[in-house]
Every structure is written in structure tokens, then in C-alpha cells.
Design an enzyme around this catalytic site. Sequence first.
Site, PDB file in Angstrom:
ATOM      1  N   ASP A 363      -1.150 -11.621   4.964  1.00  0.00           N
ATOM      2  CA  ASP A 363      -1.666 -10.807   3.859  1.00  0.00           C
ATOM      3  C   ASP A 363      -0.877  -9.517   3.669  1.00  0.00           C
ATOM      4  O   ASP A 363      -1.216  -8.713   2.797  1.00  0.00           O
ATOM      5  CB  ASP A 363      -3.149 -10.480   4.076  1.00  0.00           C
ATOM      6  CG  ASP A 363      -3.415  -9.724   5.374  1.00  0.00           C
ATOM      7  OD1 ASP A 363      -2.599  -9.837   6.317  1.00  0.00           O
ATOM      8  OD2 ASP A 363      -4.428  -8.997   5.446  1.00  0.00           O
ATOM      9  N   ASP A 399       0.392   5.415   8.092  1.00  0.00           N
ATOM     10  CA  ASP A 399       0.206   4.220   8.907  1.00  0.00           C
ATOM     11  C   ASP A 399       1.546   3.692   9.396  1.00  0.00           C
ATOM     12  O   ASP A 399       2.478   3.482   8.608  1.00  0.00           O
ATOM     13  CB  ASP A 399      -0.508   3.154   8.067  1.00  0.00           C
ATOM     14  CG  ASP A 399      -0.933   1.952   8.879  1.00  0.00           C
ATOM     15  OD1 ASP A 399      -1.856   2.100   9.694  1.00  0.00           O
ATOM     16  OD2 ASP A 399      -0.340   0.870   8.693  1.00  0.00           O
ATOM     17  N   ASN A 400       1.648   3.489  10.698  1.00  0.00           N
ATOM     18  CA  ASN A 400       2.834   2.864  11.296  1.00  0.00           C
ATOM     19  C   ASN A 400       4.165   3.445  10.800  1.00  0.00           C
ATOM     20  O   ASN A 400       5.063   2.697  10.376  1.00  0.00           O
ATOM     21  CB  ASN A 400       2.828   1.361  11.027  1.00  0.00           C
ATOM     22  CG  ASN A 400       1.815   0.625  11.882  1.00  0.00           C
ATOM     23  OD1 ASN A 400       1.478   1.059  12.982  1.00  0.00           O
ATOM     24  ND2 ASN A 400       1.313  -0.477  11.382  1.00  0.00           N
ATOM     25  N   GLU A 428       0.616   7.969  12.568  1.00  0.00           N
ATOM     26  CA  GLU A 428      -0.100   6.969  13.359  1.00  0.00           C
ATOM     27  C   GLU A 428       0.952   6.064  13.998  1.00  0.00           C
ATOM     28  O   GLU A 428       1.263   4.994  13.499  1.00  0.00           O
ATOM     29  CB  GLU A 428      -1.057   6.166  12.459  1.00  0.00           C
ATOM     30  CG  GLU A 428      -1.986   5.243  13.228  1.00  0.00           C
ATOM     31  CD  GLU A 428      -1.526   3.793  13.243  1.00  0.00           C
ATOM     32  OE1 GLU A 428      -2.127   2.994  13.972  1.00  0.00           O
ATOM     33  OE2 GLU A 428      -0.570   3.450  12.517  1.00  0.00           O
ATOM     34  N   LYS A 541     -12.604  -3.200   9.548  1.00  0.00           N
ATOM     35  CA  LYS A 541     -11.347  -3.423   8.827  1.00  0.00           C
ATOM     36  C   LYS A 541     -11.443  -4.634   7.902  1.00  0.00           C
ATOM     37  O   LYS A 541     -10.675  -4.741   6.938  1.00  0.00           O
ATOM     38  CB  LYS A 541     -10.197  -3.637   9.821  1.00  0.00           C
ATOM     39  CG  LYS A 541      -9.838  -2.415  10.636  1.00  0.00           C
ATOM     40  CD  LYS A 541      -8.563  -2.633  11.432  1.00  0.00           C
ATOM     41  CE  LYS A 541      -8.687  -3.764  12.419  1.00  0.00           C
ATOM     42  NZ  LYS A 541      -7.428  -3.996  13.175  1.00  0.00           N
TER      43      LYS A 541
END
Length: 680
Positions: A363, A399-400, A428, A541
Amino acid sequence: MSSRSQGVALKPSEGRNRVVVEGVKPQVECGRFPVKRVVGDMVDVAAAVYGDGHDHVAARVLYRKSDASKWSEVRLKDVGNDLWQASFPVDAIGSWEFKVQGWVDHFDTWRSDLAKRIAAQPAPTGTGEISKDIPLAFLSGALLLDAASVRAEGDDAQQLKGFASSLRWLADKKLERYDDPLTEEIVALADKYPDLEFATTGEEMPLWVDRERARFSSWYEFFPRSAGPAGKHGTLRDAAKLLPELGQMGFDVIYFPPIHPVGTAFRKGKNNSTEAAADDVGSPWAIGNKQGGHTEIAPELGTFADFDSLVTAAQHSGMEIALDIAFQCSPDHPWVKKHPEWFSIRPDGTIQYAENPPKKYQDIYPLNFESSDWQGLWNELAGVFLFWAKRGVRIFRVDNPHTKALPFWDWCLNRVQEQYPDAIFLAEAFTRPHVMYGLAKRGFSQSYTYFTWRESKEEITEYMIEITTEPVRDFFRGNLWPNTPDILPGSLKIGGRAAFAVRAVLAATLGANYGVYGPAFELMDSIPVKPGSEEYLDSEKYQLREWNRASEDSLMPFLGKLNWGRRLHPALQRDDTLRFHPIDNPKLLCYSKQAGTDIILVVVNLDLENPQSSMTDLPMAEFGFGQDEHFEAHDLLTDAVFPWSGPHNYVLLDPQQMPAHVLHLHRAPTEQEQQDGVTA
């Protein structure tokens, strides 16, 4: 000429620059990256400054905001062994720079030698014998003052010329003994106009100054889609209703996972199932569908008008909204069709989805930072930050970021902060230390840390010393999280309420920046999806969750006490004074923070089952107390007040009652103050 100097062209004056400037601190990678500070800080500068022979040297720090035309200065002080120190203030957000300059101080050398000559004069003999050395010294001093007067202006120049003339007058007098003619006023005036012709100037060091929230913040994370009535998809309006309570509990940053449209292709079902039911909401990190991507709001959450109202409501409650920026796409994201070159293409012509073999994340499509159109990609991504900043968002949780090119972050964060210097970025990045530090050097204001997994006394002590002392603290600011939607760590799965209380105290007092994945933490959700996993069962999530935040068992009142203690005590609002103290029990952790006379001492029982006790061993002089002085220890968690004296005091902590002390140490009020109702 040595081989090391061959072929090096020197500037006309460089051969006469006799002073060496080296070892300038603070600096990050020899000035490649900026040192980080916060508005209102004093920047402590140190350097080795020295020259040949016995001539005296002097040094100063030149500093300015990068867009200023003039430099300010402060003199460095000699602290011994050719080491010099000074401090300068930073009073505005943005880019600053500083440099150290050193020079031979001929006037101070002359002044010192003159004092020695005068002190060494023999007693008058009455024979009329006249000293010649001192009159010559006066003439030398007059020449130095003449030169200083040329560098000076107005009355200062006239005073220097006048004193030069008085030295010449003294030199003409035929005396057997001379007194020292120098006054403090003349010495200060000459020092004001040094001879910098052959000064040595070190490299300019960059400095980035953030607003205070970069150093001190309390984060609460929740999913707006779970904020609605039972069984219904929540909205931004529902989320706004929670803000006043969270503000009253002392949180100042409300962080939302991505609020963008969620992809439908390969949508994940409950508990990360690859088979999604018709009513499954999918992962908000699978960003984008036909309704838009990173600059759109999921229609289920509301409109931009709702978002603007939410931002305003947060401000009215003394808080800010932090948005999650995740640079990845669902297969439905508009970028996939418009810019397939921004993604990695597999040999069969399909786009590479995210995977960490054997795990597959169909996804999500990662972006390809080796794309032939990398410049177009960079501009588009920077535009995402700028879009939301224009709508009033100044805090971004990224994020990441460690899976994106580091040169991109260097460029992107600088570009955003050129327009919005008050922007704050939280990385993060649970990854290797060099990568985490590399991101911080390239502009991230804060970073997640390994604290989440550090649970033993030795692990906590070693790690916190690493990130709160030089050189790391000059560029890295930790944000301590005991849990996240991705991480349900060890002790929280088995330790019950005591574990949550301990981890909250540690996060909130070891770190000036801390946060919690809120509803799951305050309600002590501790069930993993399977034994040994860090994933939550029924993870938010992948599905909506109902949280009974009105539960009498909620940990929120406890978090509120911690947060307000942090707000009231400056000692807890910075990390550079963190000190660990010996305590003769391996299950107890003892540490302090201090800001002036504000002293907070924390003692934590790391044994989640059994009471533990010991005697403290406190550095009384560092705290500003006499060795055997009586003082009070006021517990911010229970409001108990303990009369203590000297360094050794008994503590007993029962994890089933209260597993930690957070103690404000202060002198006991005098009898008169007690009568007047005044507390220390």
C-alpha cells in the site's frame, strides 16, 4: 620552507600574523554545520589563543545575525594555559555566525613591562644618578598611544593623545625614581582601540537559533479519526473539542498522524491484514487517492476551514498543531501517474512498493531520490512543507527521514526556514546513530531517541550522558517518547501502572522535550498483537479506536502534574545541566537538573514490583548549599515536603504507590517567613 608550506601563497600580512587561534568551541564538523541554540541563550565560546615569545595576546569573539551588516564583539578572558573563554547572547530566531580573533597586545605587553621596571627601581641614592630605561619606556608607550589615538575618535582620541604627551613630558624629567603613571581609565581606553593590523581571525562558525519550543515541549499524539462518537469516523471538529482539556493538562504540542486522503489500492485491514473489509479505514501513512495527496485533507476529516479553525483553537489553548509529513505514496497518489519517474521501476515495468523482506507494504510506494528528475522531486517535497506552513503550521514530525537522501534534507529544511525561521522539525528516525546525528546536523530541530528501549540504570545513564553532553548536544536535541503507535516497548507490556508511571517520569524529567502516543499511554494499553511483538493489538494505525478517556483509572492527572511541574521549573526546561548522582542501590536511579537556584532532584525505582530504598549522595556545593545545611525537598507528584539535611538522605519508593520522587530542593523558610506565609 618546509614541504608542508611549499606552493602556498601567503597574503601580504600573513607572515606577520604571530597569533594562533585553534580549537574553537562550539562547532560542528569544523563549521560544516551550524551549532544549535535557542533565543535567550548565552553562547559559551572557548578557544586556544597563543603566540610566540613573551608578548601578551588578546582575543575577542565577533558575532552577528547573518543578515546584519555589523559585527558585535565581546572580549575573551584568559582562563590559563592559553585557553580563553567568553559568552555572547542570541536574541533573535534564525541564522547567526561567530568567529574568534586574536592578536599580539603590544600595549598590554608594554604596560606589564613598565610595571616591572618601576617595581625594580633601586632606592634613591641621592647621588643624582638618573634611570634611562624608564624614560625610554615612556617614549615607547607614547608611540603606542599615538597609534591608538589614530584608531579612536572624538574625545577618546584626544585623551589618548593627551596621555601620550604626558608620557613624553615625564620622559624629559630627570628623576632618580618614577611612579607608575598609568590609570585604569587610560588602560581601558587603550584597550578599547587595539592594533588589529596583524590579527589572526579564525573561521566563521555557523549558528542556528531556534525559538524556545525547539528546546522545551510536551507532545500529545492522537488520531483525529478516532476522536468522534462511538463507532463513527472522527473529524477535525471532533479533535478540536479535546484541545482545551489537553491544554489544561500542560501539553503544548498536539501531533496528528497524516490527515491526507488514504489510498484504496492494497489498503490494509485491521491488525495489518492484507485483506481489507469494505469499512476498513486503512493506514493514514498510505497517502493519496483520486481526491489528492500531501496538500489535501481527507474528506472524512473535514475541510480546510475546519483545519484553520483547529489551528486557531490550539493557539487559544496555548498549544500548536504538529503535522506528520510522510514522503511516500499510495498507488493511488496523483504523483504516481503524473511523475512515475519519481519512483523506482522494477524489471517488469511495475513500481517498487515498500518492503523489508520478508515484510511487504504493497500500500506504499517509496520515492526514488536517484530519480532523473530529482530537482523536480525536491521542489515538490519542499512545497509540501511550505503549503502547510502558509496555513499556520510551524511544527512538523517527519516520518522516516533516514530513508530519504541526506543532501535533500540539508537543502529542503534550509529552504523552508528561510521563509519560516520559526519552523521546527522532529525527525522520526529510529536508525543508526551516525544517521540520526547526520539528520540533526542537516537541520532537524529535534529527534526521536533510543530512550524508548533504554530501561536499565546503566543503559539510561550511558545514553542520556551521550546525547546531553558535548559534542552531541551542540547539534542534537532528543525528544523522549515512551511509546508510539508503532512501538509498545518491553516494560509497558508487563509492568502495569507502575511501568507507565516510571516511563512517564523518566521521559518528562530526563528530557526537556518529550511526548506520548496519548490515549494508548494514558489508558495504559499494553496488549501486543502477538507475544514478543511491539505492535499493538487492534492497532489504531489500521482501524478506528474507542478510548474511554473519562476512565477513573486514567493516567492523565499524573501526566498533568508532570507537565505543570515542567512548566513551573526552569530546571526541567533544558538538558545541558542533567547530572547523575551515586546512590547505593542498583534499582534506584538518581539525577538532577538545575537552572540558577531552581534545583530538581529525581529518584526513580526501576523495580516495578518491589519497594526499594537507599541513601542519597548529593553534591551540596554544586546545589549552592552548605555541606551540612538543612533544606526542604518538595515532591511535585505528591506535594509531600521532606526536611532534609546534608548530602545523605533516606528515600523509600514503593512502585505500587508512587515509583518516583520529583523533588524541588530549596532552603527551608525562616521562622519569620513561615509567620508571614512566605515559602522559599
